[in-house]
Motif scaffolding. Structure first.
Motif, PDB file in Angstrom:
ATOM      1  N   VAL A  87      79.056  39.810  35.535  1.00  0.00           N
ATOM      2  CA  VAL A  87      77.721  40.770  35.353  1.00  0.00           C
ATOM      3  C   VAL A  87      76.513  39.747  35.461  1.00  0.00           C
ATOM      4  N   SER A  88      76.557  38.490  34.698  1.00  0.00           N
ATOM      5  CA  SER A  88      75.524  37.390  34.731  1.00  0.00           C
ATOM      6  C   SER A  88      75.457  36.952  36.163  1.00  0.00           C
ATOM      7  N   ALA A  89      76.536  36.531  36.814  1.00  0.00           N
ATOM      8  CA  ALA A  89      76.572  35.835  38.135  1.00  0.00           C
ATOM      9  C   ALA A  89      76.114  36.873  38.991  1.00  0.00           C
ATOM     10  N   LEU A 108      78.359  49.949  37.011  1.00  0.00           N
ATOM     11  CA  LEU A 108      79.663  49.050  37.353  1.00  0.00           C
ATOM     12  C   LEU A 108      80.218  48.096  36.463  1.00  0.00           C
ATOM     13  N   GLY A 109      79.483  47.620  35.500  1.00  0.00           N
ATOM     14  CA  GLY A 109      79.913  46.827  34.370  1.00  0.00           C
ATOM     15  C   GLY A 109      80.982  47.506  33.486  1.00  0.00           C
ATOM     16  N   SER A 110      80.593  48.955  33.258  1.00  0.00           N
ATOM     17  CA  SER A 110      81.407  49.331  32.332  1.00  0.00           C
ATOM     18  C   SER A 110      82.943  49.684  33.144  1.00  0.00           C
ATOM     19  N   MET A 111      82.508  50.021  34.472  1.00  0.00           N
ATOM     20  CA  MET A 111      83.967  50.535  35.071  1.00  0.00           C
ATOM     21  C   MET A 111      84.872  49.129  35.370  1.00  0.00           C
ATOM     22  N   LEU A 112      84.264  47.849  35.533  1.00  0.00           N
ATOM     23  CA  LEU A 112      84.987  46.680  35.721  1.00  0.00           C
ATOM     24  C   LEU A 112      85.469  46.395  34.383  1.00  0.00           C
ATOM     25  N   GLY A 113      84.709  46.444  33.086  1.00  0.00           N
ATOM     26  CA  GLY A 113      85.425  46.165  32.025  1.00  0.00           C
ATOM     27  C   GLY A 113      86.341  47.076  31.558  1.00  0.00           C
ATOM     28  N   THR A 114      86.376  48.272  31.754  1.00  0.00           N
ATOM     29  CA  THR A 114      87.381  49.107  31.463  1.00  0.00           C
ATOM     30  C   THR A 114      88.796  49.102  32.571  1.00  0.00           C
ATOM     31  N   SER A 115      88.499  48.817  33.675  1.00  0.00           N
ATOM     32  CA  SER A 115      89.626  48.430  34.623  1.00  0.00           C
ATOM     33  C   SER A 115      90.254  47.140  34.339  1.00  0.00           C
ATOM     34  N   LEU A 116      89.546  45.944  33.997  1.00  0.00           N
ATOM     35  CA  LEU A 116      90.112  44.891  33.546  1.00  0.00           C
ATOM     36  C   LEU A 116      90.867  45.017  32.154  1.00  0.00           C
ATOM     37  N   PHE A 135      92.596  56.369  35.315  1.00  0.00           N
ATOM     38  CA  PHE A 135      91.582  56.315  36.338  1.00  0.00           C
ATOM     39  C   PHE A 135      90.383  57.310  35.910  1.00  0.00           C
ATOM     40  N   THR A 136      90.816  58.399  35.386  1.00  0.00           N
ATOM     41  CA  THR A 136      89.690  59.260  34.721  1.00  0.00           C
ATOM     42  C   THR A 136      88.885  58.417  33.593  1.00  0.00           C
ATOM     43  N   VAL A 137      89.500  57.675  32.872  1.00  0.00           N
ATOM     44  CA  VAL A 137      88.712  56.905  31.868  1.00  0.00           C
ATOM     45  C   VAL A 137      87.887  55.665  32.596  1.00  0.00           C
ATOM     46  N   VAL A 138      88.093  55.139  33.548  1.00  0.00           N
ATOM     47  CA  VAL A 138      87.530  54.354  34.403  1.00  0.00           C
ATOM     48  C   VAL A 138      86.166  54.794  35.007  1.00  0.00           C
ATOM     49  N   ALA A 139      86.644  56.045  35.345  1.00  0.00           N
ATOM     50  CA  ALA A 139      85.714  56.661  36.370  1.00  0.00           C
ATOM     51  C   ALA A 139      84.645  57.177  35.321  1.00  0.00           C
ATOM     52  N   MET A 140      84.955  57.680  34.229  1.00  0.00           N
ATOM     53  CA  MET A 140      84.063  58.394  33.218  1.00  0.00           C
ATOM     54  C   MET A 140      83.200  57.137  32.421  1.00  0.00           C
ATOM     55  N   SER A 141      83.864  55.835  32.271  1.00  0.00           N
ATOM     56  CA  SER A 141      83.151  54.951  31.821  1.00  0.00           C
ATOM     57  C   SER A 141      81.881  54.533  32.715  1.00  0.00           C
ATOM     58  N   ALA A 143      80.284  56.567  34.613  1.00  0.00           N
ATOM     59  CA  ALA A 143      79.639  57.517  34.732  1.00  0.00           C
ATOM     60  C   ALA A 143      78.594  57.617  33.339  1.00  0.00           C
ATOM     61  N   PHE A 144      79.234  57.034  32.301  1.00  0.00           N
ATOM     62  CA  PHE A 144      78.535  57.033  30.859  1.00  0.00           C
ATOM     63  C   PHE A 144      77.505  55.976  31.041  1.00  0.00           C
ATOM     64  N   GLY A 145      78.105  54.708  31.651  1.00  0.00           N
ATOM     65  CA  GLY A 145      77.182  53.263  31.871  1.00  0.00           C
ATOM     66  C   GLY A 145      75.855  53.673  32.388  1.00  0.00           C
ATOM     67  N   VAL A 146      75.987  54.641  33.554  1.00  0.00           N
ATOM     68  CA  VAL A 146      74.503  54.702  34.260  1.00  0.00           C
ATOM     69  C   VAL A 146      73.691  55.294  33.298  1.00  0.00           C
ATOM     70  N   PRO A 147      73.547  56.249  32.694  1.00  0.00           N
ATOM     71  CA  PRO A 147      72.437  56.708  31.710  1.00  0.00           C
ATOM     72  C   PRO A 147      72.220  55.775  30.612  1.00  0.00           C
ATOM     73  N   LEU A 148      73.363  55.547  29.851  1.00  0.00           N
ATOM     74  CA  LEU A 148      73.307  55.035  28.740  1.00  0.00           C
ATOM     75  C   LEU A 148      72.521  53.393  28.752  1.00  0.00           C
ATOM     76  N   SER A 149      72.914  52.798  30.098  1.00  0.00           N
ATOM     77  CA  SER A 149      72.287  51.321  30.161  1.00  0.00           C
ATOM     78  C   SER A 149      70.760  51.292  30.489  1.00  0.00           C
ATOM     79  N   VAL A 150      70.127  52.878  30.547  1.00  0.00           N
ATOM     80  CA  VAL A 150      68.760  53.026  30.789  1.00  0.00           C
ATOM     81  C   VAL A 150      68.206  52.846  29.350  1.00  0.00           C
ATOM     82  N   LEU A 151      69.092  53.272  28.208  1.00  0.00           N
ATOM     83  CA  LEU A 151      68.724  53.117  26.910  1.00  0.00           C
ATOM     84  C   LEU A 151      68.851  51.578  26.338  1.00  0.00           C
TER      85      LEU A 151
END
Lengths: 170, 284
Positions: A87-89, A108-116, A135-141, A143-151
């Motif tokens: 993410v930093s890079a 993207l960071g949430s999806m990457l973290g969960t996939s890893l 796959f559901t957990v990765v996709a949902m992560s 989806a959660f990451g988008v609105p939560l990152s705004v906060l």
């Protein structure tokens, strides 16, 4: 380099995030998936602290979470460390005042973290990760990451002011 | 350039440290040192988690109530606060009534007669997305040990997989690493009830395709040799059974009798498996 004061703030942020993740978030499930706010703080810390600070934050927060999970110790630390680096890079050079940057990095960071986490888990013999639900957990992560990152990202930006200005000054 | 090299070195160092920890922990079973640190942290966090849990539950109510209001005048606010307090008192008394009813239900569980039990409260669900666990408000101080089965009045909940002084973690039978040795209540045919994660159902494996399986039939713990659970505890009921020609086993889906998403009071059985081995995922 990260000053002592910023280290203390970062450690406090990680502590509070782990507390919320273990106490509050298990009750906030959508389709059986729990949003990972600790991972989102790792994304935010990677943006604010830069790669080095972000990786140490990710490792520390991940390791603390590992002690509350029944998965092998080090699995979360490993995935959060790599997420912080990527993410930093990836965020270097992005125009951070664009409205879509934080939600995109959060998702993207949430999806990457969960996939890893899943991939590393399978490699160390966590066969229960080999199921369609992962796959559901990765996709949902994501989806959660988008609105939560705004906060979460702006909140952490206030607590840990950005590294780019210091890098430019150096 | 030096900065980039330093960053990569830190990345490699932290990744190697994580991998070392992964090998030390041995697939989640935990070495002595790892378990000691894990238990210490659980106990150290316990009071803070409890305080935060108590603090956020009324806050949730307040946010719920404020969600619909626009502008609050002082008097209106005072009345709402009073109403909120009254609702809080009502909720507490309803909670107490529910506790009493739950306690009555688990006081006389027929299938655990003759086994000492410890009553405990579920204080939280596991924070991970890849595990189905709950945390109990009692630990080794109350006599709970790793491996002990956990039940409610409806049937089997799971087994204790980790114990600190003040807390214990229970692996639910729905977890994908959980496997329970079971038999049908009527035919006595034995099989393995395998969890599927958070989907709320289990697969019943090793059931011969020639066996007639009726929908709604109850399965109980088998308690076969080296079993992790005493025999005769109700586990689940059959929701679906399908035989495919040419296959030796039939596909049987069962639903736990206990609603694992709504656990409050449980009983931990002071019963330990005959052989002292502790590995999650092996059948019982």
């Amino acid at each position: 380099m990260v000053s002592e004061h910023r280290r203390l703030i970062a450690a406090t942020v990680a502590f509070v995030a782990v507390l919320l993740q273990t106490v509050v978030m298990p009750d906030v499930r959508v389709a059986g998936v729990i949003p990972d706010i600790v991972l989102l703080t790792v994304v935010a810390a990677a943006i604010q602290l830069g790669p080095e600070g972000g990786m140490f934050y990710g490792f520390g927060a991940g390791l603390t979470m590992d002690f509350f999970l029944s998965t092998p110790l080090g699995l979360t630390a490993l995935s959060y460390t790599v997420v912080a680096y990527v993410v930093s890079a990836g965020s270097t050079g992005l125009l951070r005042n664009e409205w879509w940057v934080y939600p995109a990095l959060g998702g993207l960071g949430s999806m990457l973290g969960t996939s890893l986490f899943v991939a590393a888990g399978v490699l160390v013999g966590q066969d229960q990760f080999l199921q369609a639900r992962s796959f559901t957990v990765v996709a949902m992560s994501g989806a959660f990451g988008v609105p939560l990152s705004v906060l979460i990202v702006p909140a952490i930006a206030k607590l840990l002011p950005g590294h780019e200005s210091r890098e430019l000054m150096a | 350039m030096r900065g980039g090299s330093r960053r990569r070195s830190i990345l490699v160092l932290l990744v190697l440290t994580s991998v070392t920890l992964l090998s030390l922990d041995g697939g989640g079973e935990g070495s002595g040192a790892v378990n000691t640190v894990r238990r210490f942290l659980h106990d150290a966090f316990a009071p803070v988690q409890e305080a935060l849990g108590n603090a956020v539950s009324p806050l949730g109510d307040i946010f719920d109530r404020l969600g619909g209001s626009k502008s609050l005048e002082r008097e209106n606010g005072r009345l709402k606060r009073e109403l909120s307090e009254a609702r809080g008192r009502l909720a507490r008394s309803q909670g107490l009534e529910r506790d009493i009813s739950e306690l009555r239900k688990i006081m006389n569980i027929p299938f655990v007669e003759g086994i000492d039990t410890i009553t405990a409260r579920v204080i939280s669900f596991g924070p991970g997305n890849f595990e189905s666990t709950v945390v109990l408000d009692k630990g080794s101080k109350a006599g709970i040990k790793t491996g002990m089965p956990v039940v409610t009045g409806d049937g089997l909940v799971g087994r204790v997989v980790d114990v600190s002084e003040l807390r214990s973690t229970v692996l639910l039978i729905t977890d994908s690493s959980s496997a329970v040795g079971v038999r049908f209540a009527t035919s006595g045919e034995a099989g393995i009830a395998q969890g599927r994660g958070r989907q709320g159902v289990l697969d019943l494996d090793l059931i011969d395709s020639a066996i007639k399986v009726a929908k709604g039939e109850t399965v109980l713990t088998s308690g076969l040799q080296l079993g992790r659970f005493p025999p005769g505890i109700p586990v689940a009921s059959v929701t679906r059974a399908k035989s495919t020609p040419g296959k030796l086993e039939q596909e049987v889906e069962i639903r736990p009798l206990v609603d694992t998403r709504r656990l409050e009071l449980v009983k931990v059985l002071r019963w330990q498996e005959p052989s002292v081995t502790s590995s999650s995922g092996s059948a019982g």
